[in-house]
Design a protein around this motif. Structure first.
Motif, PDB file in Angstrom:
ATOM      1  N   ARG A 110     -25.540 -13.896   7.806  1.00 19.68           N
ATOM      2  CA  ARG A 110     -24.762 -12.674   8.039  1.00 19.68           C
ATOM      3  C   ARG A 110     -23.272 -12.903   7.837  1.00 19.68           C
ATOM      4  NH1 ARG A 110     -27.524 -12.907  12.621  1.00 19.68           N
ATOM      5  NH2 ARG A 110     -29.651 -12.146  12.471  1.00 19.68           N
ATOM      6  N   GLY A 111     -22.907 -14.186   7.713  1.00 21.21           N
ATOM      7  CA  GLY A 111     -21.502 -14.521   7.512  1.00 21.21           C
ATOM      8  C   GLY A 111     -21.414 -15.984   7.118  1.00 21.21           C
ATOM      9  N   PRO A 112     -20.217 -16.472   6.801  1.00 22.49           N
ATOM     10  CA  PRO A 112     -20.085 -17.851   6.313  1.00 22.49           C
ATOM     11  C   PRO A 112     -20.500 -18.890   7.360  1.00 22.49           C
ATOM     12  CG  PRO A 112     -17.936 -16.868   6.725  1.00 22.49           C
ATOM     13  CD  PRO A 112     -18.935 -15.771   6.864  1.00 22.49           C
ATOM     14  N   GLN A 113     -20.453 -18.507   8.636  1.00 20.61           N
ATOM     15  CA  GLN A 113     -20.863 -19.435   9.711  1.00 20.61           C
ATOM     16  C   GLN A 113     -22.369 -19.722   9.669  1.00 20.61           C
ATOM     17  OE1 GLN A 113     -19.794 -16.309  10.121  1.00 20.61           O
ATOM     18  NE2 GLN A 113     -21.525 -15.273  11.096  1.00 20.61           N
ATOM     19  N   ASP A 114     -23.130 -18.912   8.937  1.00 23.87           N
ATOM     20  CA  ASP A 114     -24.587 -19.102   8.868  1.00 23.87           C
ATOM     21  C   ASP A 114     -25.010 -19.920   7.649  1.00 23.87           C
ATOM     22  OD1 ASP A 114     -24.753 -17.402  11.100  1.00 23.87           O
ATOM     23  OD2 ASP A 114     -24.802 -15.636   9.791  1.00 23.87           O
ATOM     24  N   LEU A 115     -24.050 -20.522   6.956  1.00 19.66           N
ATOM     25  CA  LEU A 115     -24.374 -21.195   5.697  1.00 19.66           C
ATOM     26  C   LEU A 115     -24.740 -22.676   5.838  1.00 19.66           C
ATOM     27  CD1 LEU A 115     -21.647 -19.602   3.379  1.00 19.66           C
ATOM     28  CD2 LEU A 115     -24.105 -19.139   3.344  1.00 19.66           C
ATOM     29  N   ASP A 116     -24.656 -23.219   7.062  1.00 18.02           N
ATOM     30  CA  ASP A 116     -24.953 -24.648   7.254  1.00 18.02           C
ATOM     31  C   ASP A 116     -26.315 -25.018   6.672  1.00 18.02           C
ATOM     32  OD1 ASP A 116     -22.624 -24.533   8.605  1.00 18.02           O
ATOM     33  OD2 ASP A 116     -23.386 -25.362  10.493  1.00 18.02           O
ATOM     34  N   GLY A 117     -26.324 -26.002   5.789  1.00 19.98           N
ATOM     35  CA  GLY A 117     -27.576 -26.472   5.199  1.00 19.98           C
ATOM     36  C   GLY A 117     -28.183 -25.529   4.168  1.00 19.98           C
ATOM     37  N   TYR A 156     -14.929 -20.532  -3.857  1.00 17.89           N
ATOM     38  CA  TYR A 156     -15.543 -21.865  -3.902  1.00 17.89           C
ATOM     39  C   TYR A 156     -14.732 -22.817  -3.019  1.00 17.89           C
ATOM     40  CZ  TYR A 156     -16.991 -26.418  -5.647  1.00 17.89           C
ATOM     41  OH  TYR A 156     -17.447 -27.704  -5.719  1.00 17.89           O
ATOM     42  N   GLN A 157     -13.425 -22.793  -3.219  1.00 17.20           N
ATOM     43  CA  GLN A 157     -12.513 -23.675  -2.495  1.00 17.20           C
ATOM     44  C   GLN A 157     -12.577 -23.434  -0.985  1.00 17.20           C
ATOM     45  OE1 GLN A 157     -11.282 -25.885  -4.414  1.00 17.20           O
ATOM     46  NE2 GLN A 157     -10.256 -26.985  -2.747  1.00 17.20           N
ATOM     47  N   ARG A 158     -12.658 -22.159  -0.614  1.00 17.67           N
ATOM     48  CA  ARG A 158     -12.667 -21.823   0.816  1.00 17.67           C
ATOM     49  C   ARG A 158     -13.939 -22.354   1.496  1.00 17.67           C
ATOM     50  NH1 ARG A 158     -11.219 -17.216   0.201  1.00 17.67           N
ATOM     51  NH2 ARG A 158      -9.008 -17.568   0.578  1.00 17.67           N
ATOM     52  N   ILE A 159     -15.089 -22.215   0.859  1.00 20.75           N
ATOM     53  CA  ILE A 159     -16.341 -22.727   1.448  1.00 20.75           C
ATOM     54  C   ILE A 159     -16.248 -24.250   1.560  1.00 20.75           C
ATOM     55  CG2 ILE A 159     -18.852 -22.982   1.119  1.00 20.75           C
ATOM     56  CD1 ILE A 159     -18.060 -20.136   1.889  1.00 20.75           C
ATOM     57  N   PRO A 202     -15.688  -8.939   4.950  1.00 22.76           N
ATOM     58  CA  PRO A 202     -14.899  -9.843   4.106  1.00 22.76           C
ATOM     59  C   PRO A 202     -14.151 -10.854   4.985  1.00 22.76           C
ATOM     60  CG  PRO A 202     -14.505  -7.552   3.511  1.00 22.76           C
ATOM     61  CD  PRO A 202     -15.351  -7.535   4.743  1.00 22.76           C
ATOM     62  N   PHE A 203     -14.139 -12.136   4.588  1.00 21.68           N
ATOM     63  CA  PHE A 203     -13.485 -13.149   5.425  1.00 21.68           C
ATOM     64  C   PHE A 203     -12.289 -13.812   4.744  1.00 21.68           C
ATOM     65  CE2 PHE A 203     -15.953 -16.569   3.379  1.00 21.68           C
ATOM     66  CZ  PHE A 203     -17.112 -15.905   2.988  1.00 21.68           C
ATOM     67  N   SER A 204     -11.627 -13.073   3.843  1.00 18.77           N
ATOM     68  CA  SER A 204     -10.365 -13.553   3.264  1.00 18.77           C
ATOM     69  C   SER A 204      -9.655 -12.361   2.643  1.00 18.77           C
ATOM     70  CB  SER A 204     -10.621 -14.584   2.167  1.00 18.77           C
ATOM     71  OG  SER A 204     -11.069 -13.933   0.991  1.00 18.77           O
ATOM     72  N   GLN A 205      -8.445 -12.596   2.207  1.00 23.36           N
ATOM     73  CA  GLN A 205      -7.729 -11.571   1.441  1.00 23.36           C
ATOM     74  C   GLN A 205      -7.508 -12.108   0.042  1.00 23.36           C
ATOM     75  OE1 GLN A 205      -4.224  -9.977   3.384  1.00 23.36           O
ATOM     76  NE2 GLN A 205      -5.572  -8.300   3.976  1.00 23.36           N
ATOM     77  N   GLU A 206      -7.925 -11.344  -0.934  1.00 20.67           N
ATOM     78  CA  GLU A 206      -7.802 -11.762  -2.333  1.00 20.67           C
ATOM     79  C   GLU A 206      -6.991 -10.709  -3.084  1.00 20.67           C
ATOM     80  OE1 GLU A 206      -9.292 -14.724  -3.224  1.00 20.67           O
ATOM     81  OE2 GLU A 206     -10.245 -14.943  -1.260  1.00 20.67           O
TER      82      GLU A 206
END
Ligand code: GLU
Length: 306
Positions: A169-176, A188-191, A245-249
């Protein structure tokens, strides 16, 4: 009936049958996807008296007779190339045309060249293109290598997953989990920096990431919401954009570094075209087709000569 009248009659019958068949397909077959409609795109007034002798980039383009603009070709609503016709369309393409018009180049004098995220700086540095319009985030690192006019749009990093995905549901759920992005991009850089437990996979383009998502090679695709919304719209039964969204682009127009005259001319052109309604018309004919109403364009960052 003579031979000469029989042939046209046969052709008429064939034509009617073809038309009926085409109409039936339009209704019951694959519905036309919503997107930029070529013959309904706005027309932008060309500033034919424009000159910019202080800009080496503009001067070269003028001598050459056309502008070379770097863009993307696989980002629906933003920069997309029809493989059958070679015609480019999308909001970034319209912004490139608007700015071309302000620099004195009509639409048929603005030529597009596809450049992937990782190759933008080099393309601008070695003069392959005059400017770049393709979901290009303005940031300080890149400002050391190229110049930026704008911004002309504000996006934010987000995630695209398969429709049946319940855990991401968000970048915090991407582990593994396997997450795909484009090489040389800010998402890419942010992850890599902020979510190091995610298993990052990089390709040249986001469309390859999306193919990998659809075939279960990766679990998520990450880049700007504006880009992901376009892929989700093309496969609404298979894909969805999740989370906030978790950044400003902030999207800028990349120019060769040091060509401040060109950068300022593009800032001026952008401001003028936001004021006269061209920016909004361009948005509504392209990115607005995804269902998101036109936002206010972000303030232009006219930074000192560098
Ligand atoms: N806006 C981000 C960037 O400039 C992602 C989109 C892209 O790769 O073009 O890196």
């Amino acid at each position: 009936m003579s031979r000469t009248t029989r042939v046209p009659l046969l052709l008429t019958v064939l034509a009617v049958l073809t038309a009926l068949f085409a109409a039936a397909c339009g209704k019951e077959g694959s519905p036309p996807t919503k997107g930029p409609v070529q013959n309904r795109l706005p027309h932008y007034e060309v500033d034919r008296a424009f000159t910019l002798p202080d800009s080496p980039t503009w001067t070269r383009a003028k001598k050459r007779g056309y502008l070379r603009v770097g863009v993307k070709e696989d980002q629906p609503y933003l920069g997309e190339r029809d493989p059958a016709t070679g015609v480019y369309s999308g909001f970034d393409i319209e912004v490139a045309r608007i700015l071309g018009a302000s620099l004195g180049f009509p639409a048929d004098r603005v030529r597009f060249r596809t450049i992937a995220s990782a190759n933008r700086e080099t393309a601008l540095q070695n003069g392959q293109i005059d400017y770049y319009v393709g979901t290009y985030t303005i940031n300080d690192n890149r400002k050391k290598l190229v110049g930026f006019a704008g911004p002309y749009y504000m996006a934010g990093q987000s995630l695209l997953v398969r429709k049946d995905e319940k855990h991401i549901r968000g970048p915090q759920d991407l582990d593994g989990r396997r997450v795909c992005s484009a090489a040389g991009s800010t998402p890419y850089q942010r992850i890599k920096e902020q979510f190091p437990k995610a298993v990052l996979v990089a390709y040249d383009t986001y469309s390859v990431c999306v193919d990998n998502l659809l075939t279960y090679q990766v679990d998520a695709v990450t880049t700007d919401d504006a880009i992901l919304i376009g892929y989700a719209a093309k496969a609404p039964d298979e894909l969805k954009v999740v989370g906030r969204p978790f950044s400003q682009e902030p999207y800028g127009i990349g120019v060769p570094r040091g060509d401040n005259a060109l950068r300022y001319a593009l800032d001026d052109a952008l401001r003028a075209r936001e004021e006269n309604g061209d920016w909004k018309r361009a948005y509504e004919a392209t990115l607005g087709q995804s269902g998101v109403p036109a936002p206010e364009p972000p303030p232009i960052d006219r930074y000192p000569a560098s």
